[in-house]
Design a protein around this motif. Structure first.
Motif, short mmCIF file in Angstrom:
data_model
loop_
_atom_site.label_atom_id
_atom_site.label_comp_id
_atom_site.label_asym_id
_atom_site.label_seq_id
_atom_site.Cartn_x
_atom_site.Cartn_y
_atom_site.Cartn_z
N ALA A 152 0.84 -1.20 0.00
CA ALA A 152 0.00 0.00 0.00
C ALA A 152 0.87 1.25 0.00
O ALA A 152 0.61 2.21 -0.73
N HIS B 268 2.43 1.90 -3.35
CA HIS B 268 1.45 2.44 -4.30
C HIS B 268 1.09 3.89 -3.95
O HIS B 268 0.98 4.73 -4.83
N PHE B 269 0.95 4.13 -2.65
CA PHE B 269 0.62 5.50 -2.22
C PHE B 269 1.63 6.51 -2.76
O PHE B 269 1.27 7.60 -3.20
N PRO C 215 -6.45 -1.57 -0.81
CA PRO C 215 -5.42 -0.60 -0.42
C PRO C 215 -5.19 0.47 -1.49
O PRO C 215 -4.81 1.59 -1.18
N ARG C 216 -5.46 0.14 -2.74
CA ARG C 216 -5.21 1.10 -3.81
C ARG C 216 -6.44 1.94 -4.15
O ARG C 216 -6.42 2.68 -5.13
N ASP C 217 -7.48 1.80 -3.38
CA ASP C 217 -8.76 2.41 -3.73
C ASP C 217 -8.66 3.90 -4.02
O ASP C 217 -9.16 4.38 -5.01
N ALA D 175 -5.10 4.43 0.60
CA ALA D 175 -3.77 3.85 0.45
C ALA D 175 -2.88 4.28 1.62
O ALA D 175 -2.15 3.48 2.20
N SER E 14 -3.92 2.39 4.63
CA SER E 14 -3.49 0.99 4.58
C SER E 14 -2.02 0.84 4.95
O SER E 14 -1.61 -0.16 5.53
#
Lengths: 478, 249, 443
Positions: free
Chosen positions: A55, A58-59, A173-175, A180, A183
């Motif tokens: 997460a 990606h964040f 988590p990527r929503d 993110a 998460s």
């Protein structure tokens, strides 16, 4: 009316005290190191650390969303603490009697007497200060019927299989940016598990309190209602008055399996900042539920606090005949900004949803309803009714209604209606003719305007919500 | 009790009341009749303190000039207006509203507040007299009420608040014959030596039940004629025009 | 505004290079377009417009020629009708005097000036073509840069023109993907009154040819003036149309505007009304009817920047087959204004399980002395009503057609003169006939 509004005084925030609790922080800023440190502090299993790190990575590729109708100075994500916790004064408390007296005093002051809750009110409470859960009441009694109600950390330790099976399945988590972030660094939160066929014997409640300075609060709530079970859950929140803005980026996931029912109520009263808009909580929250066949998820929220509110409690109506509800009162005064609403995603057949939103703007506040009703091709026979009303108190505030209705199905019936107006002069005059002061009349009319939503709250909280509403408007009306 | 001297009221450039004089002694019931547009509703609005009028002159109740006061202060002094069109207030329970109003007025009079339990008992007594279903208490103020129910609700409030001066603005309009009887009997039952009433009406039928001590004719912003109860009948038979012509020329 | 997407950058560059406008306004459009590019579906106002389809078509488009070769008066009559009043006919955005009825019908009317862009320059009119306004979006900027002519309707102050003034925009793509930028300028002077009908039609495209129409209509309704504006879009089903109507209303002015879209592969109708003078009234309505694979997008904004103004938006959507119809209504009430009354309504009828309807009735309100309301519905035909009609002996298909017609009638009844209404009503009837006949029997 105008004279009364001119008398605008700074609205008192009754929960703005700060408790002198010794606090432990991880170093300021956000990095992979910090994420690992948080996970280590919580003695988490490897899979959860990996989940957080994915997460986090990606964040770091994402940018903050700008579509909300809210304005604020850029948030420096490196200039805050991602972990703050009351420093334990010894081994973890085994019972309420062992909880740090200062912490208990804090909750007493907030009107959430942990001991009294346990004795009298029959509501189970999970109390969270900053990043950690400090006490959960009624656990034993709930365990008798198989209900698990504990802090998120404890759930990870005691019920890892349940957490792992459900975590991130509704809000991946990527929503979005804030999900993110949550998460990656979430600290604690509440976990509820209602076994199949069980009607939870009491209201469950989590009380969130930000106490530490310059810290964000990132809690995570996960409620799993197995087939045919029912639960009613309530969250409340407050924070001290501080000049700087503090970030609250929570994630709430609800899973209502076939024939289950989850009622989730929120009375949100984070510190809104002062009359000049200084300080206050940035409340960027992702709440979503997924409903199985014939399941029902009902969100009720009373939003009076926070400098900025950005939240859209949503329901994915996946199972046939599932039901989604959203009842909201959002009050913003002074310089508060609220951009809140819901998403109802109709996937299953004969799914139905109801949206009732009541927005009240006063002072120089901006209040936005943003809602989406999406009916997919598969949702044969879907139904939605949306009622969205805004009330303006004073000429310098704003009320905005931004619905999105997208229907891909000819058997759906969707209705959206909305109105915006100032408080009715005729109603005010009528009440005043009967002897009510302008302030009392306003408060009464506004409470009436919100009645439909208050009626959805559990009894004791409906009373609290009305009192809170009155308190909020005292600043605005007289 | 109520003394109105040279009362004028205008909205924008339009003058509606043009120097109205009226004396209403304690315990008396006066009727004000007049054609549409004569200023009848303006008179009740101005007495109760509705915004939007430019007002001059005086209107004293027991020596206190009402025109100086906020609407709720006038209510506290004992002025009650039964509205021609009672407004609906969604979400506000009728019982809660009535009790809040009663206690606001009682506080002003230095009387103790009435508890919810006592109020319920009290309200039921009053409602029984007006042949009202107690279920009304649990509904929102006037919301979804029929015309007759709204008017009954007004009289119920009057009965509970025990005003010193009641102004009834077209209380008989929109009522069928049975509702009129109930409302009118209710009003008549509230007559007493310490209470005055000003009944503003277009038609004389309410006056069959509540016999006024005097009847005033309001035309073009002034009282143009005053008589006893028989004037109402005369007006019914001949209309306002001859009466107006008679005094104006 | 969106940054220029890399893939679109070349396209924008090519579009600018190909445009010849040299007026100050064209220069502003050029600069704006170079800086901001074309919109994308990520822009809120373009959320429901298939922008990608349009830019893809633009990539192979050439500027449409302006010769009226082969176009006869009979053809114009057939496509757009003859309403009996002055008529301006433009081919691919350029005035075709030989097809227009200006002098013989228009000269007799005192205070009316109609013609092409030359007319406007000759009149030296202040108003919509002067000023320093920025374009609203990339397509309007492109119109400013690349438009070649304009239909001009000027009503002098104090004049009332009873005859309907008809502006016909005809697209003739020939063998190409032909891009044109029709413009119309309408100004009703103080206290004036007029009725203008703007028709967009086209000649059926050949296998390789289709029209891309990027239109811009600018309207000024001066103090106490009154304008009835009717926009009828009935282009061939291959046409892509991006249209924008910008209106400025001054004190106590009145606008009754109706937009009806039946044809086109993609039709975007953006109407932006700015109520700048107190007590102005804007009454906007319309009908859109995407069937087949059509996309109809309506983006309607009313900006209350003055007090005591009143506005109504009443748009009806009927979607059938694989069509998608969208409505984005937006009411803005500016700070400091009082006495605003604004309403929005958007009923939608979905005739097929593969059709789609989107509605966004938005209110953005920065003042408290307002009465604003909106309502939107999406649903299928009232089966109970259909059953009622059938129980009276009316065959199912006919019963449904009657109900569809009834649904459309709120919008159609706004049209005048009768010849225009009947003309549009018959198009609506034909368009919905197929799709209603296909309705499944209710279960």
């Amino acid at each position: 009316m105008s004279e009364v509004i001119d008398e605008l005084v700074e609205r008192e925030y009754a929960f703005g005290f700060h408790s002198d609790i010794e606090t432990e922080y991880v170093p300021k800023g956000l990095s992979e190191e910090v994420v690992r440190l948080i996970s280590a502090k919580k003695e988490e299993p490897e899979w959860l650390l990996e989940w957080r790190l994915a997460a986090f990575r990606h964040f770091m590729t994402m940018t903050e969303p700008t579509w909300g109708n809210v304005h604020h100075a850029p948030i420096d994500y490196q200039d805050m603490y991602y972990w703050a916790a009351p420093k334990p004064k010894g081994p973890a408390p085994k019972s309420l009697d062992e909880v740090d007296p200062e912490i208990r005093a804090t909750f007493d002051k907030l009107g959430i007497s942990l001991a009294e809750q346990e004795r009298l009110s029959g509501v189970a409470v999970d109390a969270i200060i900053d990043s950690v859960s400090v006490a959960t009441t009624f656990k034993a009694k709930l365990a008798e019927v198989g209900v698990i109600f504990c802090s998120f950390s404890e759930a990870v330790r005691e019920h890892p299989e349940l957490v792992r099976a459900h975590l991130g399945t509704v809000v991946p988590p990527r929503d979005n940016f804030f999900a993110a972030l949550n998460s990656a660094v979430f600290s604690d939160g509440s976990f509820c598990y209602i076994p199949a066929g069980v009607a939870c014997p009491m209201e469950l409640s989590t009380y969130f309190r930000i106490n530490a300075k310059e810290s964000g609060q990132f809690e995570r709530t996960l409620i799993v209602a197995e087939e045919g079970s029912t639960v009613s859950y309530l969250e409340g929140c407050t924070a001290p008055m501080r000049d700087e803005n503090q970030l609250h980026a929570a994630v709430v996931e609800l899973i209502a399996k076939d024939d289950a029912s989850i009622k989730y109520s929120t009375v949100q009263n984070w510190y809104p900042g002062d009359a000049e808009g200084k300080g206050g909580i940035y409340n960027f929250v992702t709440k979503r539920g997924r409903a199985g066949a014939r399941a029902k998820i009902s969100w009720t929220q009373v939003e009076t606090g926070s400098a900025i509110t950005w939240k859209y409690p949503s329901v994915i109506l996946q199972g046939d005949d599932s039901v989604g509800e959203f009842y909201s009162v959002a009050v913003s005064t002074n310089l508060q900004q609220a951009d809140t609403g819901t998403k109802m995603i109709h996937i299953g057949r004969n799914t139905s949803s109801t949206i009732v939103s009541k927005g009240i703007s006063a002072g120089r506040a901006q209040n936005t309803y943003r809602g989406q009703v999406k009916v997919l091709r598969s949702a044969v026979g879907a139904r939605n009714h949306t009622r969205c009303d805004s009330l303006l108190i004073g000429s310098e505030c704003g009320a905005h209604t931004f619905p999105y209705v997208e229907v891909k199905n000819d058997s759906a019936a969707v209705e959206h209606e909305a109105s915006t107006s100032k408080i009715s002069e005729d109603q005010l005059f009528y009440c005043r003719q009967r002897g009510l002061t302008e302030e009392d009349a306003t408060s009464m009319i506004v409470n009436g305007f919100c009645r439909e939503v208050f009626d959805e709250l559990p009894m004791e909280y409906a009373v609290e919500a009305q009192a809170l509403m009155r308190l909020s408007l005292e600043g605005a009306v007289g | 009790m109520l003394s109105i001297r040279n009362l004028t009221a205008s909205v924008g450039d339009k003058q509606i009341l043009k120097g109205l004089d009226l004396e209403l002694p304690a315990g008396e019931v006066h009727a004000i009749m007049g054609p549409n547009g004569a200023g009848k509703s303006t008179l009740s609005n101005v007495l109760a303190g509705r915004d939007g009028y430019e007002v001059s002159g005086s209107a004293t109740l027991d020596g206190v000039d009402l025109l100086e006061l906020e609407p709720e202060q006038r209510a506290a002094k004992g002025l009650f207006l039964a509205f021609q069109y009672p407004v609906e207030i969604p979400g506000v329970g009728n019982m809660y509203f009535l009790r809040t109003a009663l206690n606001a007025v009682r506080r002003e009079r230095g009387e103790a507040e009435v508890s919810a339990v006592d109020f319920l008992k009290l309200a039921r007594e009053h409602m029984a007299r007006l042949e009202m279903d107690p279920a009304f208490l649990s509904r929102s103020v006037n919301e979804g009420f029929s015309g007759g129910e709204k008017k009954r609700n007004e009289i119920l409030q009057m009965s509970l608040l025990e005003p010193r001066l009641a102004v009834l603005d077209e209380t008989d309009s929109g009522l069928d014959i049975d509702a009129l009887r109930v409302v009118a009997t209710g009003v008549d039952g509230l007559r007493n030596p310490n209470r005055s009433m000003l009944i503003i009406t277009h038609y004389p039928r309410l006056l069959e039940y509540v016999k006024p001590d005097k009847v005033h004719v309001l035309t073009d912003g002034r009282i143009t004629r005053t008589g006893d109860h028989s004037l109402a009948h005369e007006l019914e038979e001949q209309g306002y025009t001859p009466a107006t012509a008679g005094t104006a020329s | 505004m969106s940054a220029v997407a890399t893939s679109d950058a070349d396209l924008v560059e090519r579009l600018i290079a190909g445009a010849t406008g040299t007026t100050p306004r064209a220069e502003r459009g050029r600069a704006w377009l170079a800086a901001n590019g074309l919109p994308t579906e990520r822009d809120e106002a373009w959320r429901y417009t298939p922008v990608r389809d349009i830019t893809a078509a633009l990539a192979t488009a050439v500027a449409a020629g302006t010769e009226a070769t082969g176009v006869t008066r009979d053809l114009v009559d057939e496509l757009a009708g003859d309403l009996g009043g002055p008529r301006l006919v433009l081919i691919n955005g350029a005035l075709a005097p030989e097809l227009s009825d200006l002098t013989d019908r228009g000269a007799g009317l005192a205070g009316l000036w109609v013609g092409g862009g030359d007319e406007l320059r000759a009149r030296g009119s202040g108003g919509p073509y002067t000023g320093t306004a920025e374009p609203a979006d990339g397509f309007q900027a492109l119109n400013w840069v690349a438009g070649v002519d304009a239909a001009v309707v000027l009503i002098e102050a104090g004049n009332a023109i009873d005859a309907p003034i008809h502006v016909v925009h005809l697209a003739t793509p020939g063998q190409m993907v032909a891009l044109s930028h029709p413009r119309t300028v309408i100004k009703v002077g103080a206290g004036g009154r007029a009725q203008v009908v703007e028709s967009f039609v086209g000649i059926d495209a050949t296998a390789d040819g289709r029209a891309i129409t990027n239109s811009s209509t600018r309207i000024v309704v001066d103090d106490d003036a009154e304008l009835t504006y009717q926009r009828v879009l009935n282009e061939p089903d291959t046409t892509l149309h991006i249209g924008r109507v910008g209106v400025v209303q001054r004190t106590r002015s009145q606008l009754h505007a109706t937009a009806v879209a039946t044809g086109g592969a993609v039709v975007r109708t953006a109407v932006h009304v700015n109520l700048t003078g107190e007590r102005a009234r804007a009454d906007l309505g319309g009908l859109y009817l995407p069937t087949g694979h059509q996309r109809h997008d309506n983006v309607i904004t009313v900006d209350h920047s003055a007090s005591y103004c009143e506005s109504n938006q009443n748009f009806t959507g009927i979607v059938g087959d694989h069509g998608r119809g969208s409505f984005s209504g937006h009411v803005i009430v500016r700070p400091g204004t009082v006495g605003t009354d604004a309403n929005q309504s958007n009923p939608n009828l979905v005739l097929a399980s593969t059709a789609q309807a989107d509605t966004r009735p938005w209110l953005e309100i920065f003042a408290d002395d307002v009465k604003c309301a909106h309502g939107a519905t999406v649903g299928r035909l009232d089966e109970e009503a259909a059953f009622y009609l059938r129980s009276r002996g009316i065959p199912a298909a006919q019963a449904r057609a009657m109900l569809v017609a009834a649904f459309a009638s709120t919008a159609l009844d706004r049209l005048s003169p009768d010849t225009l209404r009947e003309r549009v009503a018959s198009v609506v009837e034909v368009r919905t006939a197929d799709t209603t006949a296909n309705l499944e029997t209710p279960s």
